[in-house]
Design a protein around this motif. Structure first.
Motif, short mmCIF file in Angstrom:
data_model
loop_
_atom_site.label_atom_id
_atom_site.label_comp_id
_atom_site.label_asym_id
_atom_site.label_seq_id
_atom_site.Cartn_x
_atom_site.Cartn_y
_atom_site.Cartn_z
N LYS A 1 0.82 -1.21 0.00
CA LYS A 1 0.00 0.00 0.00
C LYS A 1 0.85 1.27 0.00
O LYS A 1 0.38 2.33 -0.35
CB LYS A 1 -0.92 0.02 1.22
CG LYS A 1 -1.98 -1.05 1.16
CD LYS A 1 -2.89 -0.98 2.36
CE LYS A 1 -3.94 -2.06 2.28
NZ LYS A 1 -4.85 -2.02 3.42
N GLN A 2 2.10 1.14 0.39
CA GLN A 2 2.98 2.30 0.47
C GLN A 2 3.68 2.51 -0.88
O GLN A 2 4.24 1.59 -1.45
CB GLN A 2 4.03 2.10 1.56
CG GLN A 2 4.96 3.28 1.72
CD GLN A 2 6.01 3.03 2.79
OE1 GLN A 2 6.00 2.01 3.46
NE2 GLN A 2 6.93 3.96 2.93
N PHE B 1 10.77 10.64 -8.55
CA PHE B 1 9.65 9.90 -9.11
C PHE B 1 8.93 9.18 -7.99
O PHE B 1 9.55 8.74 -7.03
CB PHE B 1 10.12 8.87 -10.14
CG PHE B 1 10.77 9.48 -11.34
CD1 PHE B 1 10.01 9.87 -12.43
CD2 PHE B 1 12.14 9.68 -11.39
CE1 PHE B 1 10.60 10.43 -13.55
CE2 PHE B 1 12.74 10.24 -12.49
CZ PHE B 1 11.98 10.62 -13.58
N GLU B 2 7.62 9.05 -8.14
CA GLU B 2 6.82 8.31 -7.17
C GLU B 2 6.09 7.20 -7.90
O GLU B 2 5.50 7.41 -8.96
CB GLU B 2 5.80 9.24 -6.51
CG GLU B 2 4.98 8.57 -5.45
CD GLU B 2 4.05 9.52 -4.72
OE1 GLU B 2 3.34 9.07 -3.83
OE2 GLU B 2 4.05 10.72 -5.05
N GLY B 3 6.14 6.00 -7.34
CA GLY B 3 5.48 4.85 -7.94
C GLY B 3 4.36 4.33 -7.07
O GLY B 3 4.55 4.09 -5.88
N GLU B 4 3.19 4.18 -7.67
CA GLU B 4 2.04 3.63 -6.97
C GLU B 4 1.93 2.15 -7.34
O GLU B 4 1.86 1.81 -8.51
CB GLU B 4 0.76 4.35 -7.38
CG GLU B 4 0.77 5.83 -7.08
CD GLU B 4 -0.46 6.52 -7.64
OE1 GLU B 4 -1.53 5.88 -7.75
OE2 GLU B 4 -0.34 7.70 -7.98
N LYS B 5 1.87 1.30 -6.32
CA LYS B 5 1.83 -0.15 -6.55
C LYS B 5 0.39 -0.65 -6.43
O LYS B 5 -0.34 -0.22 -5.54
CB LYS B 5 2.69 -0.87 -5.51
CG LYS B 5 4.12 -0.41 -5.48
CD LYS B 5 4.92 -1.15 -4.43
CE LYS B 5 4.80 -0.48 -3.08
NZ LYS B 5 5.73 -1.00 -2.08
N TYR B 6 0.02 -1.56 -7.34
CA TYR B 6 -1.31 -2.15 -7.31
C TYR B 6 -1.16 -3.67 -7.32
O TYR B 6 -0.51 -4.23 -8.19
CB TYR B 6 -2.15 -1.68 -8.50
CG TYR B 6 -2.40 -0.20 -8.46
CD1 TYR B 6 -3.40 0.33 -7.65
CD2 TYR B 6 -1.64 0.68 -9.22
CE1 TYR B 6 -3.63 1.69 -7.60
CE2 TYR B 6 -1.86 2.04 -9.18
CZ TYR B 6 -2.86 2.54 -8.37
OH TYR B 6 -3.07 3.89 -8.32
N LEU B 7 -1.79 -4.30 -6.36
CA LEU B 7 -1.71 -5.74 -6.19
C LEU B 7 -2.68 -6.45 -7.12
O LEU B 7 -3.76 -5.95 -7.41
CB LEU B 7 -2.07 -6.08 -4.73
CG LEU B 7 -1.64 -7.41 -4.17
CD1 LEU B 7 -0.12 -7.51 -4.18
CD2 LEU B 7 -2.16 -7.57 -2.77
#
Length: 139
Positions: free
Chosen positions: A52-53, A64-70
């Motif tokens: 979630k982080q 850069f910021e990376g959004e993770k999706y399960l």
């Protein structure tokens, strides 16, 4: 006599606490990210156990910021989609495709099943995914 012993014990505890605090400050990954950002070096700040982080990457002075999706694979739940964006799109001048490919390679080392999607304005650059190969087997 007891007061002196008590003061020495308190002094020893205070010194141990200061050493512990200095150690925690020194190994703090957020501090390492800030230093790498200032030096315009590469640093990948992530907690792979926490899906979630978001993760942060600094490279050539850009953050850069990376959004993770399960998602589900055949065997387990893995991070399948990653959206990467930057907060400073005005600083992208001089950034090349090879720089973005390098970032993708670093992310895919941690998340091999992920499909990386770049957010605007980076998505406007014609980027071929590192997972996609052309007919010759080359990137």
């Amino acid at each position: 006599m007891i007061i002196i012993l008590l003061l020495r014990t308190l002094l020893l505890v205070a010194v141990a606490f200061l050493i512990y605090t200095a150690y925690k400050f020194y190994i703090n990954p957020q501090r390492k990210l800030d230093i790498a950002h200032d030096k315009k070096e590469f640093y990948f700040y992530d907690d792979p156990e926490n899906t979630k982080q978001n993760f942060f990457i600094t490279y050539k002075g850009l953050m850069f910021e990376g959004e993770k999706y399960l998602g589900a694979t055949e065997d387990a739940f893995e991070v399948l989609t990653i959206n990467i964006s930057t907060q400073q799109p005005e600083n992208l001048k001089g950034f090349e495709r090879n720089d973005l490919y390098f970032i993708e390679e670093q992310v895919l080392m941690s998340y091999p099943y992920a499909k990386i999607e770049w957010k605007y304005p980076i998505s406007r650059l014609n980027i071929r995914s590192i997972n996609d190969e052309d007919e010759n087997g080359l990137y």
